[in-house]
Design a protein around this motif. Structure first.
Motif, mmCIF file in Angstrom:
data_model
loop_
_atom_site.group_PDB
_atom_site.id
_atom_site.type_symbol
_atom_site.label_atom_id
_atom_site.label_comp_id
_atom_site.label_asym_id
_atom_site.label_seq_id
_atom_site.Cartn_x
_atom_site.Cartn_y
_atom_site.Cartn_z
ATOM 1 N N MET A 1 -4.270 5.691 1.682
ATOM 2 C CA MET A 1 -3.556 4.247 1.836
ATOM 3 C C MET A 1 -2.097 4.599 2.688
ATOM 4 S SD MET A 1 -4.156 3.108 -2.141
ATOM 5 C CE MET A 1 -2.808 1.827 -2.179
ATOM 6 N N ALA B 1 2.373 1.497 -3.637
ATOM 7 C CA ALA B 1 1.429 2.142 -4.470
ATOM 8 C C ALA B 1 1.023 3.583 -4.110
ATOM 9 C CB ALA B 1 0.163 1.229 -4.411
ATOM 10 N N ALA B 2 0.930 3.976 -2.932
ATOM 11 C CA ALA B 2 0.542 5.271 -2.549
ATOM 12 C C ALA B 2 1.820 6.258 -3.210
ATOM 13 C CB ALA B 2 0.334 5.514 -1.225
ATOM 14 N N ALA C 1 6.594 9.489 0.486
ATOM 15 C CA ALA C 1 6.226 9.217 2.132
ATOM 16 C C ALA C 1 7.572 8.367 2.684
ATOM 17 C CB ALA C 1 4.768 8.232 1.882
ATOM 18 N N THR D 1 -3.989 5.904 -11.426
ATOM 19 C CA THR D 1 -2.437 6.001 -11.187
ATOM 20 C C THR D 1 -1.719 5.997 -12.765
ATOM 21 O OG1 THR D 1 -2.261 5.139 -9.287
ATOM 22 C CG2 THR D 1 -0.248 5.127 -10.079
ATOM 23 N N ALA E 1 3.820 5.418 -5.589
ATOM 24 C CA ALA E 1 3.833 5.606 -7.036
ATOM 25 C C ALA E 1 2.973 6.321 -7.563
ATOM 26 C CB ALA E 1 3.505 4.064 -7.313
ATOM 27 N N ALA E 2 1.714 6.560 -7.044
ATOM 28 C CA ALA E 2 0.555 7.558 -7.547
ATOM 29 C C ALA E 2 0.926 9.046 -7.194
ATOM 30 C CB ALA E 2 -0.746 7.181 -6.710
ATOM 31 N N ARG E 3 1.488 9.388 -6.151
ATOM 32 C CA ARG E 3 2.213 10.421 -6.004
ATOM 33 C C ARG E 3 3.237 10.946 -6.853
ATOM 34 N NH1 ARG E 3 2.214 9.892 0.725
ATOM 35 N NH2 ARG E 3 0.278 10.758 1.225
ATOM 36 N N ARG F 1 3.453 10.037 -9.833
ATOM 37 C CA ARG F 1 3.029 10.137 -11.241
ATOM 38 C C ARG F 1 2.224 11.341 -11.192
ATOM 39 N NH1 ARG F 1 1.752 6.618 -15.002
ATOM 40 N NH2 ARG F 1 3.826 5.624 -15.484
ATOM 41 N N ILE F 2 1.601 11.764 -10.126
ATOM 42 C CA ILE F 2 0.706 12.948 -10.198
ATOM 43 C C ILE F 2 1.607 14.215 -10.302
ATOM 44 C CG2 ILE F 2 -0.786 14.527 -8.627
ATOM 45 C CD1 ILE F 2 -1.836 11.748 -7.423
ATOM 46 N N MET G 1 0.639 -1.200 0.194
ATOM 47 C CA MET G 1 -0.042 -0.150 0.104
ATOM 48 C C MET G 1 0.870 1.531 -0.142
ATOM 49 S SD MET G 1 -3.073 -1.158 2.678
ATOM 50 C CE MET G 1 -3.587 0.400 2.851
ATOM 51 N N ALA G 2 1.955 1.235 0.844
ATOM 52 C CA ALA G 2 2.576 2.439 0.913
ATOM 53 C C ALA G 2 3.440 2.780 -0.398
ATOM 54 C CB ALA G 2 3.870 2.169 1.885
#
Lengths: 122, 122
Positions: free
Chosen positions: B87, A90-91, A122, B10, A93-95, A97-98, A87-88
């Motif tokens: 998350m 994935a979070a 994070a 994502t 990776a999302a950040r 990419r944003i 989860m950490a």
DNA sequence: GCAGGATATATCGGCAGCCGATATATTCAG
DNA sequence: CTGAATATATCGGCTGCCGATATATCCTGC
């Protein structure tokens, strides 16, 4: 692992708890954001028990009401650690990419260097 | 938000992509750990579109094959940021609780209640 | 030339799992 | 005595993921 199972494991991570206690603890530790439903709980408890991630710890009778305590197994702790890591990651990776998308919105990517605000990981 | 929806957002966060591209990109950015299924993708795409989190960007024909590109909307970016925060917070909470449980394994927990974990979810 | 794999779309039935409603029972506050 | 909190459990409905399937084009290998 489903989100519900994740929160049940998290609620049990520090000490054994009974069903209703898991419900309250989950809401408390998430500051009211996550609310496990009663109808969800017992199905999750059964599945986690079958999978060997939790186990029945003991049964108590307090004030005429039965309390059935569950605890996490070693395997359950391992699974929770692995899930928290996923989860950490994935979070993060999302950040990232944003941040990449905002660097050049609607435009072809350019080497334009930002104001050193990049990190945020994070 | 479901996990599948999270990964689709994502994958689209940095630039518009078409369905099959989302599949490959998700697998790549997760280092092969997450593999979205074709049967899952189009349902997610429809739902995210209805919810206004993504939108059809354009359609191209490359080498005789249709490519339907989607992009995230502003609302979609906000939702993804919020989900990433949730998350990361949940992963952090799980890790803290595991650490607490290991501090005194098989023993009654100390009565130290309070700001220790009040941070909870961010 | 043709089989097989990658690319690319989409649909459908089965199944797992979450949720609201419901049931039962005790304790305590008003 | 009514309602809320505590505490267990079940069930039907609905959402949503997955495997299988269908269609079509292009490229590689034999």
């Amino acid at each position: 692992m489903t989100q519900a199972a994740f929160f049940v494991l998290t609620a049990l991570a520090d000490q054994p708890r009974h069903g209703y206690g898991i419900l309250r603890e989950t809401e408390e530790l998430s500051d009211g954001e996550v609310r496990l439903r009663v109808g969800t709980l017992y199905g999750v408890l059964d599945r986690l028990t079958v999978d060997g991630l939790i186990a029945l710890d003991r049964e108590e009778v307090r004030q005429g009401r039965l309390r059935r305590y569950y605890r996490v197994t070693d395997e359950g702790v391992d699974a929770l650690v692995a899930e928290a890591d996923r989860m950490a990651a994935a979070a993060g990776a999302a950040r990232r990419r944003i941040a990449e998308g905002r660097r050049a919105p609607g435009t072809v990517t350019s080497p334009a260097r930002g104001p050193g605000l990049a990190g945020g990981l994070a």
